[in-house]
Design a protein around this motif. Sequence first.
Motif, PDB file in Angstrom:
ATOM      1  N   ILE A 108       0.840  -1.195   0.000  1.00 26.16           N
ATOM      2  CA  ILE A 108       0.000   0.000   0.000  1.00 26.16           C
ATOM      3  C   ILE A 108       0.876   1.246   0.000  1.00 26.16           C
ATOM      4  O   ILE A 108       1.887   1.309   0.705  1.00 26.16           O
ATOM      5  CB  ILE A 108      -0.896   0.069   1.271  1.00 26.16           C
ATOM      6  CG1 ILE A 108      -1.552  -1.278   1.546  1.00 26.16           C
ATOM      7  CG2 ILE A 108      -1.930   1.171   1.153  1.00 26.16           C
ATOM      8  CD1 ILE A 108      -2.616  -1.653   0.587  1.00 26.16           C
ATOM      9  N   ALA A 109       0.467   2.246  -0.749  1.00 25.31           N
ATOM     10  CA  ALA A 109       1.157   3.532  -0.696  1.00 25.31           C
ATOM     11  C   ALA A 109       1.091   4.088   0.727  1.00 25.31           C
ATOM     12  O   ALA A 109       0.019   4.105   1.358  1.00 25.31           O
ATOM     13  CB  ALA A 109       0.503   4.515  -1.670  1.00 25.31           C
ATOM     14  N   ALA A 110       2.193   4.536   1.242  1.00 18.31           N
ATOM     15  CA  ALA A 110       2.236   5.039   2.621  1.00 18.31           C
ATOM     16  C   ALA A 110       1.264   6.196   2.839  1.00 18.31           C
ATOM     17  O   ALA A 110       0.685   6.332   3.924  1.00 18.31           O
ATOM     18  CB  ALA A 110       3.663   5.481   2.961  1.00 18.31           C
ATOM     19  N   ASP A 111       1.062   7.006   1.808  1.00 17.46           N
ATOM     20  CA  ASP A 111       0.153   8.150   1.928  1.00 17.46           C
ATOM     21  C   ASP A 111      -1.298   7.726   2.119  1.00 17.46           C
ATOM     22  O   ASP A 111      -2.137   8.544   2.493  1.00 17.46           O
ATOM     23  CB  ASP A 111       0.245   9.038   0.681  1.00 17.46           C
ATOM     24  CG  ASP A 111       1.542   9.824   0.622  1.00 17.46           C
ATOM     25  OD1 ASP A 111       2.222   9.941   1.664  1.00 17.46           O
ATOM     26  OD2 ASP A 111       1.882  10.315  -0.472  1.00 17.46           O
ATOM     27  N   TRP A 112      -1.609   6.459   1.848  1.00 18.93           N
ATOM     28  CA  TRP A 112      -2.982   5.972   1.975  1.00 18.93           C
ATOM     29  C   TRP A 112      -3.256   5.361   3.348  1.00 18.93           C
ATOM     30  O   TRP A 112      -4.419   5.069   3.669  1.00 18.93           O
ATOM     31  CB  TRP A 112      -3.271   4.909   0.920  1.00 18.93           C
ATOM     32  CG  TRP A 112      -3.234   5.418  -0.492  1.00 18.93           C
ATOM     33  CD1 TRP A 112      -2.962   6.690  -0.907  1.00 18.93           C
ATOM     34  CD2 TRP A 112      -3.441   4.650  -1.686  1.00 18.93           C
ATOM     35  NE1 TRP A 112      -3.002   6.774  -2.276  1.00 18.93           N
ATOM     36  CE2 TRP A 112      -3.303   5.529  -2.791  1.00 18.93           C
ATOM     37  CE3 TRP A 112      -3.755   3.311  -1.932  1.00 18.93           C
ATOM     38  CZ2 TRP A 112      -3.454   5.110  -4.108  1.00 18.93           C
ATOM     39  CZ3 TRP A 112      -3.897   2.884  -3.240  1.00 18.93           C
ATOM     40  CH2 TRP A 112      -3.758   3.781  -4.314  1.00 18.93           C
ATOM     41  N   LEU A 113      -2.240   5.147   4.141  1.00 15.09           N
ATOM     42  CA  LEU A 113      -2.397   4.417   5.400  1.00 15.09           C
ATOM     43  C   LEU A 113      -2.759   5.339   6.563  1.00 15.09           C
ATOM     44  O   LEU A 113      -2.180   6.419   6.724  1.00 15.09           O
ATOM     45  CB  LEU A 113      -1.112   3.671   5.732  1.00 15.09           C
ATOM     46  CG  LEU A 113      -0.770   2.478   4.833  1.00 15.09           C
ATOM     47  CD1 LEU A 113       0.602   1.934   5.186  1.00 15.09           C
ATOM     48  CD2 LEU A 113      -1.829   1.379   4.953  1.00 15.09           C
ATOM     49  N   VAL A 114      -3.696   4.869   7.381  1.00 17.57           N
ATOM     50  CA  VAL A 114      -4.083   5.560   8.611  1.00 17.57           C
ATOM     51  C   VAL A 114      -3.624   4.694   9.785  1.00 17.57           C
ATOM     52  O   VAL A 114      -3.978   3.509   9.852  1.00 17.57           O
ATOM     53  CB  VAL A 114      -5.609   5.743   8.696  1.00 17.57           C
ATOM     54  CG1 VAL A 114      -6.015   6.382  10.030  1.00 17.57           C
ATOM     55  CG2 VAL A 114      -6.120   6.570   7.523  1.00 17.57           C
ATOM     56  N   PRO A 115      -2.830   5.232  10.694  1.00 14.32           N
ATOM     57  CA  PRO A 115      -2.484   4.455  11.889  1.00 14.32           C
ATOM     58  C   PRO A 115      -3.749   4.070  12.646  1.00 14.32           C
ATOM     59  O   PRO A 115      -4.659   4.891  12.811  1.00 14.32           O
ATOM     60  CB  PRO A 115      -1.625   5.434  12.707  1.00 14.32           C
ATOM     61  CG  PRO A 115      -1.095   6.420  11.701  1.00 14.32           C
ATOM     62  CD  PRO A 115      -2.184   6.563  10.679  1.00 14.32           C
ATOM     63  N   LEU A 116      -3.835   2.838  13.077  1.00 18.08           N
ATOM     64  CA  LEU A 116      -5.022   2.386  13.799  1.00 18.08           C
ATOM     65  C   LEU A 116      -5.198   3.223  15.064  1.00 18.08           C
ATOM     66  O   LEU A 116      -4.298   3.293  15.901  1.00 18.08           O
ATOM     67  CB  LEU A 116      -4.888   0.911  14.168  1.00 18.08           C
ATOM     68  CG  LEU A 116      -6.129   0.291  14.807  1.00 18.08           C
ATOM     69  CD1 LEU A 116      -7.214   0.073  13.755  1.00 18.08           C
ATOM     70  CD2 LEU A 116      -5.774  -1.047  15.474  1.00 18.08           C
TER      71      LEU A 116
END
Length: 327
Positions: A108-116
């Motif tokens: 996944i692109a890092a810009d798309w990730l939300v920390p839980l």
Amino acid sequence: MTEKFQAFVVSEKDGQVHATLVDQNFDSLSTKGVIVKVAYSSLNFKDALATQAKTGVVRSYPLTLGIDLAGTVVKSNDPRFVKGDEVLATGYGLGVSSPGGLSEYQSIAADWLVPLPAGLTLKESMIYGTAGFTAALAVAKIHEHIAKDEQVLVSGASGGVGSIAIALLHKLGYKKIVAVSRKNTATKWLKELGATEIVTPDTLIPETIRPLAKQQFSGIIDTIGGELLAALLPQLHYEGVAALCGNASGIKLNTTVLPFILRGIQVFGIDSVNQPMAMRQKIWNLLASDWKITSQLKVQEAPLKDVETITQSLLTGTHEGRSIISM
């Protein structure tokens, strides 16, 4: 890490679309993204549409489906994420133009990730999934403009977005929540979620839809579109608000300017795909804390091998609540 993993992949040949489980090699994952061991994904109507030809969901074939995921980082070249971080992702290009969440591993692109967020487990984040994130965005618009003692209608109430919207409105203290559903079997659990009245679509659609009708609702969360939405807009109160987030009944809207210029209604489009990261984090933090309602939702958990069966129930309109896929 394993050398092979399974993913639910859609492919196309001679105009025919096929979706099935496929074994994939670990080295097929892009090295440009953050590699996540997926724990859960969820199934949404958009995922079901992606298994069909000529729906415009999938940009190119073959493609791993799944418009959301939650899991644990196993490899990262981005300083924002390290091995062991728990993350979630919804929207952007997931399962549309980039490989999606119905896979045991994904890049996944890092810009798309939300920390839980603190207060949510990986499983709970996908009980919400794209549907919950969309519902929360719509409810936020209603909450911003409509008082809690005014009547709010939610269409497509037995679906993922609709049912979560009802639970959120109830959590926030709304006292008059009208749920629209054709399913008699859904009446009991929709009332348990917080609906105060259940109506069928045919009771809201007159034989002739007039430009202005009796003012019945201060707010509308519409997941359906089409004829029902055309009938509902003339029924909004003065300065009423409609939040639109679905098109299960079609993309066309036959209406007039009169509710807008004579009653001052407002219509908000709810886009969960390209929301800025700041808004994403705000909404997910609310869903993990003050707005948390995961324990109240109707949830079916199933393995990856059952995706095809569940997508069929979504397409035929027999699906209720949320379905999450465990990897």
